[in-house]
Design a protein around this motif. Structure first.
Motif, PDB file in Angstrom:
ATOM      1  N   TRP A  18       0.982  -1.245  -0.051  1.00 56.49           N
ATOM      2  CA  TRP A  18      -0.006  -0.083  -0.164  1.00 56.49           C
ATOM      3  C   TRP A  18       0.870   1.456   0.006  1.00 56.49           C
ATOM      4  O   TRP A  18       0.442   2.219  -0.687  1.00 56.49           O
ATOM      5  CB  TRP A  18      -0.950  -0.108   1.091  1.00 56.49           C
ATOM      6  CG  TRP A  18      -1.864   1.093   1.285  1.00 56.49           C
ATOM      7  CD1 TRP A  18      -1.914   2.087   2.150  1.00 56.49           C
ATOM      8  CD2 TRP A  18      -2.729   1.907   0.412  1.00 56.49           C
ATOM      9  NE1 TRP A  18      -2.765   3.125   2.120  1.00 56.49           N
ATOM     10  CE2 TRP A  18      -3.259   2.866   0.729  1.00 56.49           C
ATOM     11  CE3 TRP A  18      -3.302   1.229  -0.984  1.00 56.49           C
ATOM     12  CZ2 TRP A  18      -4.439   3.581   0.096  1.00 56.49           C
ATOM     13  CZ3 TRP A  18      -4.163   1.824  -1.778  1.00 56.49           C
ATOM     14  CH2 TRP A  18      -4.806   3.235  -1.205  1.00 56.49           C
ATOM     15  N   SER A  19       1.952   1.419   0.829  1.00 55.10           N
ATOM     16  CA  SER A  19       2.588   2.684   0.807  1.00 55.10           C
ATOM     17  C   SER A  19       3.469   2.951  -0.374  1.00 55.10           C
ATOM     18  O   SER A  19       3.776   3.920  -0.923  1.00 55.10           O
ATOM     19  CB  SER A  19       3.743   2.408   1.978  1.00 55.10           C
ATOM     20  OG  SER A  19       4.753   1.294   1.631  1.00 55.10           O
ATOM     21  N   HIS A  20       3.646   1.602  -1.172  1.00 52.58           N
ATOM     22  CA  HIS A  20       4.309   1.936  -2.654  1.00 52.58           C
ATOM     23  C   HIS A  20       3.278   2.425  -3.590  1.00 52.58           C
ATOM     24  O   HIS A  20       3.736   2.936  -4.467  1.00 52.58           O
ATOM     25  CB  HIS A  20       4.831   0.586  -2.867  1.00 52.58           C
ATOM     26  CG  HIS A  20       5.743   0.202  -4.217  1.00 52.58           C
ATOM     27  ND1 HIS A  20       6.841   0.729  -4.352  1.00 52.58           N
ATOM     28  CD2 HIS A  20       5.584  -0.176  -5.420  1.00 52.58           C
ATOM     29  CE1 HIS A  20       7.300   0.601  -5.319  1.00 52.58           C
ATOM     30  NE2 HIS A  20       6.464   0.103  -6.096  1.00 52.58           N
ATOM     31  N   ILE A  21       2.193   2.022  -3.612  1.00 52.71           N
ATOM     32  CA  ILE A  21       1.064   2.445  -4.584  1.00 52.71           C
ATOM     33  C   ILE A  21       0.405   3.560  -4.090  1.00 52.71           C
ATOM     34  O   ILE A  21      -0.614   3.804  -5.285  1.00 52.71           O
ATOM     35  CB  ILE A  21       0.307   0.956  -5.133  1.00 52.71           C
ATOM     36  CG1 ILE A  21      -0.672   0.442  -3.925  1.00 52.71           C
ATOM     37  CG2 ILE A  21       1.384   0.022  -5.609  1.00 52.71           C
ATOM     38  CD1 ILE A  21      -1.498  -0.346  -4.345  1.00 52.71           C
ATOM     39  N   ARG A  22       0.518   3.800  -2.840  1.00 51.95           N
ATOM     40  CA  ARG A  22      -0.939   4.631  -2.313  1.00 51.95           C
ATOM     41  C   ARG A  22      -0.949   6.207  -3.122  1.00 51.95           C
ATOM     42  O   ARG A  22      -1.941   6.573  -3.481  1.00 51.95           O
ATOM     43  CB  ARG A  22      -0.604   4.994  -0.874  1.00 51.95           C
ATOM     44  CG  ARG A  22      -1.439   5.981  -0.536  1.00 51.95           C
ATOM     45  CD  ARG A  22      -1.027   6.346   0.973  1.00 51.95           C
ATOM     46  NE  ARG A  22      -2.039   7.005   1.552  1.00 51.95           N
ATOM     47  CZ  ARG A  22      -2.135   8.685   1.510  1.00 51.95           C
ATOM     48  NH1 ARG A  22      -1.431   9.089   0.705  1.00 51.95           N
ATOM     49  NH2 ARG A  22      -3.153   9.170   2.278  1.00 51.95           N
ATOM     50  N   ASP A  23       0.414   6.619  -3.625  1.00 54.87           N
ATOM     51  CA  ASP A  23       0.487   7.908  -4.082  1.00 54.87           C
ATOM     52  C   ASP A  23      -0.382   7.893  -5.468  1.00 54.87           C
ATOM     53  O   ASP A  23      -0.049   7.167  -6.480  1.00 54.87           O
ATOM     54  CB  ASP A  23       1.904   8.340  -4.312  1.00 54.87           C
ATOM     55  CG  ASP A  23       2.143   9.598  -4.924  1.00 54.87           C
ATOM     56  OD1 ASP A  23       1.174  10.494  -5.105  1.00 54.87           O
ATOM     57  OD2 ASP A  23       3.366  10.037  -5.242  1.00 54.87           O
ATOM     58  N   PHE A  24      -1.395   8.796  -5.648  1.00 54.77           N
ATOM     59  CA  PHE A  24      -2.258   8.620  -6.633  1.00 54.77           C
ATOM     60  C   PHE A  24      -1.442   9.371  -8.216  1.00 54.77           C
ATOM     61  O   PHE A  24      -1.768   8.981  -9.111  1.00 54.77           O
ATOM     62  CB  PHE A  24      -3.509   9.704  -6.592  1.00 54.77           C
ATOM     63  CG  PHE A  24      -4.417   9.702  -7.562  1.00 54.77           C
ATOM     64  CD1 PHE A  24      -5.172   8.488  -8.091  1.00 54.77           C
ATOM     65  CD2 PHE A  24      -4.705  11.082  -8.274  1.00 54.77           C
ATOM     66  CE1 PHE A  24      -5.935   8.702  -9.045  1.00 54.77           C
ATOM     67  CE2 PHE A  24      -5.680  10.969  -9.283  1.00 54.77           C
ATOM     68  CZ  PHE A  24      -6.309   9.809  -9.731  1.00 54.77           C
ATOM     69  N   THR A  40      -2.788  17.725 -12.162  1.00 55.91           N
ATOM     70  CA  THR A  40      -3.340  19.046 -12.628  1.00 55.91           C
ATOM     71  C   THR A  40      -4.273  19.748 -11.791  1.00 55.91           C
ATOM     72  O   THR A  40      -4.511  20.794 -11.951  1.00 55.91           O
ATOM     73  CB  THR A  40      -3.938  18.829 -14.129  1.00 55.91           C
ATOM     74  OG1 THR A  40      -5.078  17.929 -13.908  1.00 55.91           O
ATOM     75  CG2 THR A  40      -2.932  18.246 -15.035  1.00 55.91           C
ATOM     76  N   GLU A  41      -4.538  18.872 -10.680  1.00 53.22           N
ATOM     77  CA  GLU A  41      -5.699  19.403  -9.735  1.00 53.22           C
ATOM     78  C   GLU A  41      -5.326  18.707  -8.261  1.00 53.22           C
ATOM     79  O   GLU A  41      -5.021  17.467  -8.471  1.00 53.22           O
ATOM     80  CB  GLU A  41      -7.010  19.189 -10.011  1.00 53.22           C
ATOM     81  CG  GLU A  41      -7.397  20.232 -11.137  1.00 53.22           C
ATOM     82  CD  GLU A  41      -9.078  19.996 -11.555  1.00 53.22           C
ATOM     83  OE1 GLU A  41      -9.941  19.901 -10.492  1.00 53.22           O
ATOM     84  OE2 GLU A  41      -9.202  19.893 -12.711  1.00 53.22           O
ATOM     85  N   GLY A  42      -5.311  19.266  -7.232  1.00 51.35           N
ATOM     86  CA  GLY A  42      -4.840  18.713  -5.867  1.00 51.35           C
ATOM     87  C   GLY A  42      -3.466  18.527  -6.015  1.00 51.35           C
ATOM     88  O   GLY A  42      -2.920  17.183  -6.245  1.00 51.35           O
ATOM     89  N   GLY A  43      -2.851  19.229  -5.291  1.00 43.43           N
ATOM     90  CA  GLY A  43      -1.378  19.138  -5.199  1.00 43.43           C
ATOM     91  C   GLY A  43      -0.650  18.177  -4.525  1.00 43.43           C
ATOM     92  O   GLY A  43       0.286  18.094  -5.093  1.00 43.43           O
ATOM     93  N   VAL A  48      -9.048  13.811  -2.212  1.00 46.26           N
ATOM     94  CA  VAL A  48      -9.970  13.301  -3.162  1.00 46.26           C
ATOM     95  C   VAL A  48     -10.560  14.483  -4.045  1.00 46.26           C
ATOM     96  O   VAL A  48     -10.190  15.791  -3.596  1.00 46.26           O
ATOM     97  CB  VAL A  48     -11.463  13.315  -2.326  1.00 46.26           C
ATOM     98  CG1 VAL A  48     -12.724  12.925  -2.974  1.00 46.26           C
ATOM     99  CG2 VAL A  48     -11.245  11.760  -1.639  1.00 46.26           C
ATOM    100  N   GLY A  49     -10.872  14.373  -5.282  1.00 46.55           N
ATOM    101  CA  GLY A  49     -10.748  15.308  -6.126  1.00 46.55           C
ATOM    102  C   GLY A  49      -9.512  15.526  -7.264  1.00 46.55           C
ATOM    103  O   GLY A  49      -9.474  16.422  -8.216  1.00 46.55           O
ATOM    104  N   GLU A  68     -12.084   8.388  -4.134  1.00 44.74           N
ATOM    105  CA  GLU A  68     -11.914   7.933  -2.687  1.00 44.74           C
ATOM    106  C   GLU A  68     -10.499   7.513  -2.458  1.00 44.74           C
ATOM    107  O   GLU A  68     -10.049   6.909  -3.327  1.00 44.74           O
ATOM    108  CB  GLU A  68     -12.912   6.584  -2.570  1.00 44.74           C
ATOM    109  CG  GLU A  68     -12.676   6.121  -1.158  1.00 44.74           C
ATOM    110  CD  GLU A  68     -13.459   4.803  -0.963  1.00 44.74           C
ATOM    111  OE1 GLU A  68     -14.002   4.620  -0.103  1.00 44.74           O
ATOM    112  OE2 GLU A  68     -13.282   3.853  -2.003  1.00 44.74           O
ATOM    113  N   LEU A  69     -10.298   7.777  -1.322  1.00 47.04           N
ATOM    114  CA  LEU A  69      -8.616   7.296  -0.723  1.00 47.04           C
ATOM    115  C   LEU A  69      -8.964   6.921   0.588  1.00 47.04           C
ATOM    116  O   LEU A  69      -9.403   7.586   1.455  1.00 47.04           O
ATOM    117  CB  LEU A  69      -7.502   8.376  -0.932  1.00 47.04           C
ATOM    118  CG  LEU A  69      -6.382   8.146  -0.359  1.00 47.04           C
ATOM    119  CD1 LEU A  69      -5.635   6.996  -1.224  1.00 47.04           C
ATOM    120  CD2 LEU A  69      -5.520   9.226  -0.158  1.00 47.04           C
ATOM    121  N   ASN A  70      -8.823   5.714   0.747  1.00 47.93           N
ATOM    122  CA  ASN A  70      -9.206   5.023   2.171  1.00 47.93           C
ATOM    123  C   ASN A  70      -7.946   4.233   2.618  1.00 47.93           C
ATOM    124  O   ASN A  70      -7.887   2.958   2.362  1.00 47.93           O
ATOM    125  CB  ASN A  70     -10.546   4.171   1.907  1.00 47.93           C
ATOM    126  CG  ASN A  70     -10.913   3.571   3.360  1.00 47.93           C
ATOM    127  OD1 ASN A  70     -10.172   3.326   4.175  1.00 47.93           O
ATOM    128  ND2 ASN A  70     -12.172   3.619   3.394  1.00 47.93           N
TER     129      ASN A  70
END
Length: 146
Positions: A18-24, A40-43, A48-49, A68-70
């Motif tokens: 999870w820590s490896h793939i979590r970064d969107f 391009t949005e959400g620094g 979310v968004g 969603e990020l859970n």
């Protein structure tokens, strides 16, 4: 509505995967088909968004929004904003769960989308086998080598 699905076991703990793939915004670090990602949005990429612009290996562009990020359930869900594949109303979830018997991680990745009837099977196979199974295999290879 077609559903594409892939899953696999990765030889690392669920928290490590999870820590490896979590970064969107981090797909290029582990998914071979993605050569670049730009928010391009959400620094921070953890909001979310947040919107990411992905560059594919063939030069194609995909734009996705985080829905969603859970962290407690180790999952995120996102949607296509723009895509070159012909998919509509595409919503996708990536989830990591512990395999309690061996300390490994169970990774599952799925989507539901709309498409023209003639494209449904091709897109389902492409997402399930090409993108999701390929990404899970890349994670498995990464952690097996570690």
């Amino acid at each position: 509505m077609p559903r594409a699905y892939a899953s696999g076991v990765v030889p690392a703990s669920a928290d490590t995967v999870w820590s490896h793939i979590r970064d969107f915004n981090g797909l290029p670090s582990w998914l071979p088909a993605i050569t670049a990602s730009e928010l391009t949005e959400g620094g921070s990429g953890a909001e979310v968004g947040a919107v990411r612009r992905l560059t594919l290996g063939d030069g194609g562009i995909v734009v996705e929004r985080l829905l969603e990020l859970n962290d407690a359930e180790r999952r995120y869900t996102y949607e296509f904003v723009e895509n070159p594949f012909g998919a509509r109303r595409y919503v996708c979830t990536l989830r990591v769960a512990p395999v309690t018997a061996g300390g490994e991680a169970f990774v599952e990745w799925w989507s539901e989308f709309d498409a023209d009837a003639a494209d449904e099977k091709r897109l389902t196979d492409f997402f399930a086998d090409g993108v999701y199974a390929g990404g899970i295999a890349a994670l498995r290879d990464h952690f097996a080598a570690a």
